[in-house]
Write an enzyme that holds these catalytic residues in place. Structure first.
Site, PDB file in Angstrom:
ATOM      1  N   LYS A  69      35.054   3.506  28.979  1.00  0.00           N
ATOM      2  CA  LYS A  69      33.104   3.868  30.705  1.00  0.00           C
ATOM      3  C   LYS A  69      32.758   2.897  30.846  1.00  0.00           C
ATOM      4  O   LYS A  69      32.532   1.831  30.221  1.00  0.00           O
ATOM      5  CB  LYS A  69      32.916   4.875  29.292  1.00  0.00           C
ATOM      6  CG  LYS A  69      32.748   5.731  30.403  1.00  0.00           C
ATOM      7  CD  LYS A  69      33.650   6.582  31.109  1.00  0.00           C
ATOM      8  CE  LYS A  69      32.778   8.113  32.415  1.00  0.00           C
ATOM      9  NZ  LYS A  69      33.979   9.336  31.372  1.00  0.00           N
TER      10      LYS A  69
HETATM   11  N1  GLU Z   1      35.446   9.975  35.041  1.00  0.00           N
HETATM   12  C1  GLU Z   1      37.310  10.520  34.975  1.00  0.00           C
HETATM   13  C2  GLU Z   1      37.007  10.719  33.608  1.00  0.00           C
HETATM   14  O1  GLU Z   1      35.319  11.337  32.693  1.00  0.00           O
HETATM   15  C3  GLU Z   1      38.226   9.982  35.515  1.00  0.00           C
HETATM   16  C4  GLU Z   1      38.548   8.837  34.737  1.00  0.00           C
HETATM   17  C5  GLU Z   1      39.967   8.033  35.341  1.00  0.00           C
HETATM   18  O2  GLU Z   1      40.857   8.464  36.588  1.00  0.00           O
HETATM   19  O3  GLU Z   1      40.325   7.390  34.444  1.00  0.00           O
HETATM   20  O4  GLU Z   1      38.042  11.965  32.851  1.00  0.00           O
END
Ligand code: GLU
Length: 417
Positions: free
Chosen positions: A107
């Site tokens: 993240k």
């Molecule tokens: N931000 C989204 C999540 O928390 C998508 C993450 C992604 O597609 O890599 O799952």
């Protein structure tokens, strides 16, 4: 961070250790999996439109890459902390494992309120942040995506920045891009679409029919606004929604088309004319059948869990429910579809997007939807098989499934050297 806010990283670790205990995981694996693999902190200058130079703070954390390249979004928010990004990275590891897609977890975040920046300032900030984290990201290493307050345009700037560095187009470096430059059909709707698929599977467990279901949604961003539309189209009645400015409630139902218009034209759903105004968090407590937290962490807590009136909580947000609240909801007989299952549709279609980019062969929306549905259904049933066998909370069951997959990959690969 305000002192009464639960530290998300402590919460993520507690959830992990609780599941580790329930599955009898050995101490070695507990030590390996309870820490992130890599953490990058960057402080970088951006020139504002008036010529001032501001310094921003950002993070990219890779929690685990045993099952494949790191994967996870980037959020822009004034409250982002390293501990929050760590938690979100760990949750991504479990999420990709629950749905069985070949990624690890990561993240990123920048401490900024993007609503206070001009379009050009946002572009410069994004391109500079992309450059700062370019030592980590790449289609075979770590693939960002949208999260809170980021969107396809932000992904396009990241893709372009990395492509400019390389001298050729690198579409697979991010997902959630606009379709025109290698995005996938159905990616925008994917998180909410996936949440709807698992909800439909779970409804019989609480004896509910979607056509009789009243739904309340906290958050009207990437996940919440589209959930309102898709749940309405599936037959449910949306009785309450909120965004950061406040909420609106009408037990007879809200007109979703109108809500979307009001949000677009005035910036907030609170200006919707036909309903009772309330605070953002109050929509969590209105009478409804399905409650969808689709905003931030730490919303359903020890303090308010007892007042929740829904039959089912579908976590479109990451980390909305604290471990204490989880217990309270369970004791009240409320079924919780945990984040790492309920919102995994987003990263699942991100996987499809990455595959399409690598093949330069693009799918139609029907194919995206049907493959998403198959994956979400399979994950739902795998989780609830564990719920029924081991008599554990759905979150613990999802963790057990996910942790086991990461453990298997780690054991097979071995500990280097
Ligand atoms: N931000 C989204 C999540 O928390 C998508 C993450 C992604 O597609 O890599 O799952």
């Amino acid at each position: 961070m305000s002192p009464d806010r639960t530290n998300p990283w402590e919460m993520a670790q507690r959830q992990f250790f609780e599941a580790a205990e329930a599955m009898g995981l050995d101490d070695n694996m507990r030590r390996v999996l309870s820490q992130p693999k890599r953490e990058l902190i960057v402080h970088f200058p951006v020139e504002m439109d008036d010529g001032r130079i501001e310094v921003f703070h950002g993070y990219r954390v890779q929690h685990n890459i045993a099952r494949g390249p790191a994967k996870g979004g980037i959020r822009y928010s004034p409250d982002v902390t390293l501990d929050e990004v760590r938690a979100l990275a760990m949750w991504m590891t479990w999420k990709t494992a629950v749905v069985g897609i070949p990624f690890g977890g990561a993240k990123g975040g920048v401490q900024v309120d993007p609503r206070k920046l001009s379009h050009r300032e946002l572009e410069r900030l994004t391109r500079r942040f992309a450059t700062e984290i370019s030592i980590l990201i790449g289609p075979d290493r770590d693939i960002p995506a949208p999260d809170v307050h980021t969107n396809p345009q932000v992904m396009a700037w990241i893709m372009d920045t990395i492509s400019m560095h390389k001298g050729y187009s690198v579409p697979g470096v991010v997902t959630g891009k606009p379709i025109e430059i290698g995005g996938s059909r159905g990616r925008n709707e994917a998180t909410s679409q996936g949440a709807l698929y698992v909800t439909l599977e779970a409804l019989p467990r609480v004896g509910l029919n979607i056509n009789d279901a009243k739904v309340s949604i906290q958050g009207f961003g990437n996940a919440g606004s589209i959930a309102a539309r898709l749940f309405h189209e599936a037959g449910a009645t949306i009785v309450a929604v909120s965004d950061s400015q406040g909420g609106i409630y009408n037990p007879r139902g809200l007109d979703v088309q109108k809500l979307l218009e009001v949000k677009r034209e005035t910036g907030s759903v609170v200006h919707y004319p036909d309903g009772d105004k309330m605070g953002s968090a109050d929509v969590l407590e209105v009478p409804c059948d399905i409650l969808i937290p689709a905003a931030l962490e730490d919303q359903i807590t020890e303090e308010n869990a007892d007042r929740i009136q829904a039959r089912m909580v579908v976590e479109a947000a990451n980390g909305p429910t604290t471990p204490e609240a989880d217990r309270i909801l369970h004791d009240k007989g409320i079924l919780v579809l945990p984040d790492i299952l309920a919102n995994a549709g987003g990263v699942t279609v991100s996987y499809f997007e990455w595959v399409q980019d690598l093949y330069s062969f693009f799918w139609d929306e029907e194919r995206v939807k049907s493959e998403l549905k198959a994956i979400m259904k399979r994950a739902y049933h795998a989780v609830f098989e564990i719920v029924d066998q081991k008599k554990v909370l759905p979150r613990t069951a999802a963790y057990i499934l996910a942790i086991q997959r990461v453990v298997d990959a780690t054991r097979i690969r071995g500990i280097y050297p």
